[in-house]
Each structure stands twice: as C-alpha cells, then as structure tokens.
Design a protein around this motif. Structure first.
Motif, PDB file in Angstrom:
ATOM      1  N   LEU A 112     -53.588 -56.741  20.602  1.00  0.00           N
ATOM      2  CA  LEU A 112     -52.878 -56.535  19.347  1.00  0.00           C
ATOM      3  C   LEU A 112     -51.842 -55.432  19.533  1.00  0.00           C
ATOM      4  O   LEU A 112     -52.177 -54.345  20.002  1.00  0.00           O
ATOM      5  N   PRO A 113     -50.586 -55.697  19.165  1.00  0.00           N
ATOM      6  CA  PRO A 113     -49.561 -54.662  19.321  1.00  0.00           C
ATOM      7  C   PRO A 113     -49.822 -53.483  18.385  1.00  0.00           C
ATOM      8  O   PRO A 113     -50.183 -53.664  17.218  1.00  0.00           O
ATOM      9  N   ALA A 114     -49.654 -52.274  18.933  1.00  0.00           N
ATOM     10  CA  ALA A 114     -49.872 -51.051  18.157  1.00  0.00           C
ATOM     11  C   ALA A 114     -48.874 -50.002  18.626  1.00  0.00           C
ATOM     12  O   ALA A 114     -48.257 -50.150  19.683  1.00  0.00           O
ATOM     13  N   THR A 115     -48.720 -48.957  17.807  1.00  0.00           N
ATOM     14  CA  THR A 115     -47.778 -47.895  18.124  1.00  0.00           C
ATOM     15  C   THR A 115     -48.447 -46.555  17.876  1.00  0.00           C
ATOM     16  O   THR A 115     -49.166 -46.395  16.887  1.00  0.00           O
ATOM     17  N   VAL A 116     -48.212 -45.599  18.764  1.00  0.00           N
ATOM     18  CA  VAL A 116     -48.714 -44.242  18.538  1.00  0.00           C
ATOM     19  C   VAL A 116     -48.034 -43.680  17.287  1.00  0.00           C
ATOM     20  O   VAL A 116     -46.816 -43.762  17.151  1.00  0.00           O
ATOM     21  N   ALA A 117     -48.847 -43.154  16.376  1.00  0.00           N
ATOM     22  CA  ALA A 117     -48.332 -42.727  15.066  1.00  0.00           C
ATOM     23  C   ALA A 117     -48.711 -41.282  14.773  1.00  0.00           C
ATOM     24  O   ALA A 117     -49.727 -40.782  15.260  1.00  0.00           O
ATOM     25  N   ASP A 118     -47.886 -40.641  13.982  1.00  0.00           N
ATOM     26  CA  ASP A 118     -48.200 -39.311  13.479  1.00  0.00           C
ATOM     27  C   ASP A 118     -49.445 -39.364  12.605  1.00  0.00           C
ATOM     28  O   ASP A 118     -49.662 -40.328  11.886  1.00  0.00           O
ATOM     29  N   MET A 119     -50.239 -38.295  12.672  1.00  0.00           N
ATOM     30  CA  MET A 119     -51.349 -38.157  11.718  1.00  0.00           C
ATOM     31  C   MET A 119     -51.079 -36.930  10.859  1.00  0.00           C
ATOM     32  O   MET A 119     -50.463 -35.988  11.347  1.00  0.00           O
ATOM     33  N   PRO A 120     -51.535 -36.863   9.625  1.00  0.00           N
ATOM     34  CA  PRO A 120     -52.299 -37.890   8.937  1.00  0.00           C
ATOM     35  C   PRO A 120     -51.486 -39.152   8.658  1.00  0.00           C
ATOM     36  O   PRO A 120     -50.265 -39.122   8.631  1.00  0.00           O
ATOM     37  N   PHE A 121     -52.200 -40.249   8.415  1.00  0.00           N
ATOM     38  CA  PHE A 121     -51.559 -41.520   8.109  1.00  0.00           C
ATOM     39  C   PHE A 121     -51.063 -41.546   6.665  1.00  0.00           C
ATOM     40  O   PHE A 121     -50.202 -42.333   6.324  1.00  0.00           O
ATOM     41  N   VAL A 122     -51.687 -40.741   5.822  1.00  0.00           N
ATOM     42  CA  VAL A 122     -51.192 -40.549   4.448  1.00  0.00           C
ATOM     43  C   VAL A 122     -50.973 -39.046   4.281  1.00  0.00           C
ATOM     44  O   VAL A 122     -51.711 -38.252   4.857  1.00  0.00           O
ATOM     45  N   PRO A 123     -49.953 -38.635   3.515  1.00  0.00           N
ATOM     46  CA  PRO A 123     -49.672 -37.196   3.420  1.00  0.00           C
ATOM     47  C   PRO A 123     -50.855 -36.426   2.831  1.00  0.00           C
ATOM     48  O   PRO A 123     -51.479 -36.870   1.871  1.00  0.00           O
ATOM     49  N   ASN A 124     -51.170 -35.286   3.432  1.00  0.00           N
ATOM     50  CA  ASN A 124     -52.178 -34.397   2.853  1.00  0.00           C
ATOM     51  C   ASN A 124     -51.699 -33.897   1.504  1.00  0.00           C
ATOM     52  O   ASN A 124     -50.506 -33.674   1.302  1.00  0.00           O
ATOM     53  N   ARG A 125     -52.647 -33.723   0.593  1.00  0.00           N
ATOM     54  CA  ARG A 125     -52.284 -33.173  -0.725  1.00  0.00           C
ATOM     55  C   ARG A 125     -53.165 -31.973  -1.041  1.00  0.00           C
ATOM     56  O   ARG A 125     -53.653 -31.816  -2.149  1.00  0.00           O
ATOM     57  N   TYR A 126     -53.364 -31.142  -0.020  1.00  0.00           N
ATOM     58  CA  TYR A 126     -54.149 -29.931  -0.229  1.00  0.00           C
ATOM     59  C   TYR A 126     -53.423 -29.014  -1.204  1.00  0.00           C
ATOM     60  O   TYR A 126     -52.198 -29.020  -1.293  1.00  0.00           O
ATOM     61  N   TYR A 127     -54.225 -28.213  -1.904  1.00  0.00           N
ATOM     62  CA  TYR A 127     -53.668 -27.335  -2.933  1.00  0.00           C
ATOM     63  C   TYR A 127     -52.951 -26.143  -2.297  1.00  0.00           C
ATOM     64  O   TYR A 127     -53.499 -25.472  -1.427  1.00  0.00           O
ATOM     65  N   ARG A 128     -51.731 -25.923  -2.710  1.00  0.00           N
ATOM     66  CA  ARG A 128     -51.002 -24.715  -2.299  1.00  0.00           C
ATOM     67  C   ARG A 128     -50.762 -23.882  -3.539  1.00  0.00           C
ATOM     68  O   ARG A 128     -50.164 -24.351  -4.504  1.00  0.00           O
ATOM     69  N   LYS A 129     -51.225 -22.654  -3.484  1.00  0.00           N
ATOM     70  CA  LYS A 129     -51.082 -21.776  -4.638  1.00  0.00           C
ATOM     71  C   LYS A 129     -49.615 -21.500  -4.896  1.00  0.00           C
ATOM     72  O   LYS A 129     -48.882 -21.184  -3.967  1.00  0.00           O
ATOM     73  N   PRO A 130     -49.175 -21.602  -6.161  1.00  0.00           N
ATOM     74  CA  PRO A 130     -47.785 -21.261  -6.432  1.00  0.00           C
ATOM     75  C   PRO A 130     -47.541 -19.781  -6.143  1.00  0.00           C
ATOM     76  O   PRO A 130     -48.406 -18.950  -6.388  1.00  0.00           O
ATOM     77  N   LYS A 131     -46.386 -19.496  -5.582  1.00  0.00           N
ATOM     78  CA  LYS A 131     -46.051 -18.085  -5.298  1.00  0.00           C
ATOM     79  C   LYS A 131     -45.787 -17.376  -6.609  1.00  0.00           C
ATOM     80  O   LYS A 131     -45.043 -17.849  -7.459  1.00  0.00           O
ATOM     81  N   SER A 132     -46.415 -16.206  -6.801  1.00  0.00           N
ATOM     82  CA  SER A 132     -46.243 -15.502  -8.068  1.00  0.00           C
ATOM     83  C   SER A 132     -45.127 -14.469  -7.945  1.00  0.00           C
ATOM     84  O   SER A 132     -44.697 -14.135  -6.874  1.00  0.00           O
ATOM     85  N   ALA A 165     -57.771 -20.744  -3.809  1.00  0.00           N
ATOM     86  CA  ALA A 165     -56.778 -21.262  -2.858  1.00  0.00           C
ATOM     87  C   ALA A 165     -57.449 -22.218  -1.885  1.00  0.00           C
ATOM     88  O   ALA A 165     -58.665 -22.200  -1.710  1.00  0.00           O
ATOM     89  N   PHE A 166     -56.641 -23.056  -1.246  1.00  0.00           N
ATOM     90  CA  PHE A 166     -57.135 -23.979  -0.224  1.00  0.00           C
ATOM     91  C   PHE A 166     -57.837 -23.186   0.885  1.00  0.00           C
ATOM     92  O   PHE A 166     -57.361 -22.145   1.306  1.00  0.00           O
ATOM     93  N   MET A 167     -58.973 -23.686   1.334  1.00  0.00           N
ATOM     94  CA  MET A 167     -59.796 -23.030   2.361  1.00  0.00           C
ATOM     95  C   MET A 167     -60.254 -21.638   1.921  1.00  0.00           C
ATOM     96  O   MET A 167     -60.319 -20.700   2.716  1.00  0.00           O
ATOM     97  N   SER A 168     -60.577 -21.534   0.626  1.00  0.00           N
ATOM     98  CA  SER A 168     -61.175 -20.313   0.094  1.00  0.00           C
ATOM     99  C   SER A 168     -62.497 -20.666  -0.577  1.00  0.00           C
ATOM    100  O   SER A 168     -62.703 -21.807  -0.987  1.00  0.00           O
ATOM    101  N   THR A 169     -63.361 -19.664  -0.692  1.00  0.00           N
ATOM    102  CA  THR A 169     -64.648 -19.905  -1.323  1.00  0.00           C
ATOM    103  C   THR A 169     -64.920 -18.838  -2.369  1.00  0.00           C
ATOM    104  O   THR A 169     -64.389 -17.730  -2.309  1.00  0.00           O
TER     105      THR A 169
END
Lengths: 383, 123
Positions: free
Chosen positions: A363-383, A181-185
C-alpha cells in the motif's frame, strides 16, 4: 472470540459497575477488566471527544509517590533513572519522562508532577502504565537510594476528561481548574471532594487527568456524565485519539529496545541532562543525539482506505523492507488510515514515499508530520 | 431462497446455483464501525474455510471465510466506497460476494436461522 483470561482473574477499577451500567463492552487489558467501547462505538466516541468532551477511566494506571527528605534529593534520585530534569521542575509543574535501562532502552514512559505547595517538597507524584506497574516499582525499589522511598497509591482512581469542552465541564464542579496552565497540577475540591488535577492528557486535546479518592470516583464520574457535553469513552477511542495525536503507546511504539532518540520523544530530555548525561544508557543516547540514531519513529499516511496495523512491514517503493509499523489504524478525525513505525533515518524525511505491506499487498504511504491532527493544548493568555 | 449461517458469523443465501455471502448483524455489532472491506476478484475459486474477504473496523481486521466451495462471480463494489453500509444493512444491501455454488452438500455443515440464533445466545 473466547477471552484468554477468565473474567474472575481480572481486577476491576472503582468505576467498573458504572461502565457495565453504561453498556460498555468490557475486555481484559493489562490485568484489568476495562471498557473498550460504550454503546456509541469507537468512531462516535472519538469524534465526540474532539468535538466536545470525553470521560475516560484510567484508574488501571499506576499512581505512586517518590518520597525523600527534600526536593533536590528526590529529584536527583529520579534523574539517576531518567534523562529528564526534575531538580528544576517548578512547584505545580508536570513533566513527561521515561525510565531507562542500561542500554538506553525505555522501561516505561511516565508523568511526573511536583505539588504546588512547598510543604510537599521532597515528594514527586508518578503516573505509570498499567502493564508496567510491577516492572517499574521493582526497578524503583532496586535503584532508589535509602533516603528516597516509593509509596504506591492503591486507594485512588484516575479519571481523564478530554476535549475542547472538558475544562468547562470540570470547572462547573471545580472552578479552580480554569486557571491551570498546560502541564500544571493543583489540588482542588470537586463538589467538596479533594482531587489532584493535572492539565494534560493523551488525546492532543485540552483537558485534565484527576486523581480522586476511589470511594468518590463514581460520584465524580456521574456528576461529569450528567453534563450533556460529556460522554464516556472507552480504550478503543483512547487508542485512536492518541494515534492521531502522534503519541506513543508503550509496548508498541516504544519499549526496552528503543531509545528516546529513536522514539522521537527527545522533548523529555532537557538541555542540562542532554549535556551532562549521568542517566542509564547515556553514552548511546548522547551519541544518537550528536550523530543521529540508526532508525527513528515516523508518522505515515496511507493513500487508500485500507489500514496498516502493528506488525505490517515498511518497504521502499518496489524495494526492500526497511522497517515495521508499530501502531496503525483508521483515524476518524483525519478520515483516512494512518500509522507510525520505525525506519532508517535516511528514509525518515517528511514526504518520503514508502510502501506498507498488508496481506502481501503493498500500500502506498508517505512519511508525515506528527501530530496528524493539530494539538489543541491550553495556552494561558499572556496577561 | 434459503439462508444458512456459519459459526464464524457469515450468512449464505442460496438461490438456484448462485449463493450470496455476507456477515451477520451479530458480527457487525461485534466489529463496530467498519472502515474498509477487502473483497475477492471475480473468478477466484474458493474452498470452504478459505479467507474470502477482510473486514476492518477502527480497532481490528477480521477475516471472512468461504462458507462453502465455489467460484466468485461478483463482489459488492458499493462496499469499497461505503464500508459503513456493513453496519447499517449487514444482512441485506451490504452483502460481500456472490459465488457459484461448488458443493451444495456443504450447506448441511451450516446452521439455519433458528440454530444460529440459539448459537449466538450461547456466546
């Protein structure tokens, strides 16, 4: 373009010769000779990691164990130096944390993991930043109780494999990784070589970081690079990938003057610790949690194509300077320049229009949500 | 037409009293993927060594210096929309600016192609 540090003064990782063979451009980084890019270049390496899988040599990072008589004793010793909950860290689980100074500033950020095996109870594995190894180790030695010791690991390499195909590529040699699982060792064999594998990384993608015996690092890297999905990725793309993922780079986005609340990494502070305190700088940090910090790290999107880099001033539109960019550059996956920096909380709302001062132009800028690209961390399917 | 090279990896090609300035193939190779180029306005008076343009790669920003004195007569607008052209054709279509030669004598401070090639080999 002369290097300030002579090549001979630099340490080499166990993968050094492989980097050179692969055509890497080697640069000094945190006392090591490291690949900043390979032949493909930063842009292609970045995009390849997001599309398939990238292999990163992160052997310059510090690997160490805290060793005490039992889990609770070791966990409490680490809790005294950090705002995270380690007593309740489960077997085989990993957690992001920070070492704090007395003012609540961040000495370093680190990953901490507990072995899946109860036989290893009393040990916690740490991975710390290369440039902070000496500071961190001295800090541990000065503050650990007598019955918990720091054991620095010098004979292992660290290899990260990141991207949507990363786990499949590793699983061809270490099938057990698929179930992690994500954040497991877990400890597992990679073609018969024992490795500690953590499902985590620094790119926002699924993937692993593998602690491997130094002598086997090159064989493991070559086995992975033989997979057509896997390409070697240098520090340049590692930086642009983590920036898009909204992740902090120590010494830039967080340092001894920033608290975890200002740095917007309060996810490293679990409920019990927030409430109980009992960590360095707790008074300041708990008050920031309650009343808000004076300033906070935000994401910034720029309107044009010109990047704003570390050190650029952040200003109100046609107004005064209110902060500083701590990381910034062109984001290959976003296809535009992005940045992060600190601003007063009253100007930190997503959508707030700001200006970034680059070469005396605003330079014009805007405060933005992070992450700038969606995280794609692994989520274990529920069994 | 004669082309000269600077130690900062600019090239300058002189035809009559107009010089075209860009960065060398070696420079673009060192920079990596170019993502943005900031060019001077026409009419700007440049002195040799002045910052004439800025080229930004994914990793860093680098200055492009005026190899000689002169007045900018044209900037290459193509680079605003297609900065990656600097990687593809640095010594051709991806020129940065044209300038009116202000001091032809300064060209003797620069290298010819053979000298520049030898210089790059020492780096």
């Amino acid at each position: 373009m002369a290097d300030a540090v002579a090549e001979t003064d630099l340490k080499q990782t166990p993968l050094h010769d492989l980097h050179v063979e692969l055509g890497a451009r080697m640069v000094p980084f945190a006392g090591y000779s490291m690949p900043v890019q390979y032949k493909a270049g930063i842009m292609a390496e970045h995009l390849h990691t997001r599309a398939k899988a990238g292999l990163f040599d992160v052997s310059h990072m510090g690997q160490a164990f805290l060793v005490g008589p039992d889990h609770e004793t070791t966990a409490r010793a680490l809790e005294a130096l950090t705002p995270s909950n380690f007593v309740e860290l489960g077997h085989g689980r990993q957690r992001y944390s920070v070492l704090l100074n007395e003012e609540g500033g961040i000495i370093d950020d680190l990953m901490v993991s507990r072995s899946p095996s109860p036989e290893d109870d009393g040990k916690l594995m740490l991975v710390v930043n290369a440039a902070r190894k000496d500071v961190d180790y001295a800090h541990f030695r000065a503050h650990l109780p007598d019955n918990v010791t720091l054991q620095v690991v010098e004979d292992r390499a660290l290899i990260a494999v990141q991207g949507p195909e990363a786990v499949a590529a590793v699983a061809a040699h270490a099938p057990g990784v698929s179930d992690l699982a994500f954040m497991s060792t877990a400890s597992m064999e990679f073609d018969g070589i024992e490795c500690h594998v953590a499902r985590a990384g620094y790119t926002g993608e699924d993937g692993v970081e593998m602690s491997v015996p130094a002598g086997a690092a090159e064989a493991i890297a070559r086995a992975l690079l033989a997979d057509e999905r896997v390409e070697p990725i240098g520090l340049g793309a590692r930086d642009s990938l983590r920036l898009e993922a909204g992740l902090c780079l120590y010494g830039h986005d967080i340092d001894e003057t920033t608290t975890p609340v200002e740095g917007a990494i309060t996810f490293c502070m679990q409920k019990r610790r927030r409430e109980e305190g009992g960590f360095p700088g707790a008074e300041r940090i708990q008050s920031e949690l309650k009343d808000g910090p004076g300033r906070v790290r935000v994401g910034l999107r720029l309107e044009g194509r010109a990047p704003a880099r570390e050190g650029a001033e952040i200003a109100l539109p046609d107004g005064p300077v209110i902060g500083t960019v701590t990381s910034g550059g062109f984001a290959p996956t976003v296809g535009a320049p992005i940045a992060m920096g600190y601003v007063p909380v009253e100007h930190a709302g997503v959508g707030t229009p700001l200006e970034l001062v680059v070469r005396n132009r605003r330079l014009p800028a805007t405060v933005a949500d992070m992450p700038f690209v969606p995280n794609r961390y692994y989520r274990k399917p529920k069994s | 037409m004669t082309t000269y090279y600077s130690k900062d990896h600019e090239w300058i090609s002189v035809e009559g009293d107009i010089a075209t300035v860009g960065i060398t193939a070696y420079a673009q190779e060192q920079l990596g993927d170019v993502v943005y180029v900031e060019l001077p306005e026409a009419g700007r008076e440049l002195t040799q060594g002045d910052e004439a343009a800025v080229v930004e790669s994914v990793k860093a920003a680098s200055e492009v210096y005026a190899p000689i004195d002169g007045e900018v007569v044209e900037a290459n607008g193509v680079l605003a929309d297609e900065p990656a052209k600097v990687n593809e054709d640095p010594e051709g279509g991806a020129w940065f600016l044209k300038m009116k030669v202000g001091n032809a004598g300064q060209l003797s401070d620069l290298m010819d192609q053979a000298a520049y090639k030898a210089y790059v080999e020492t780096l």
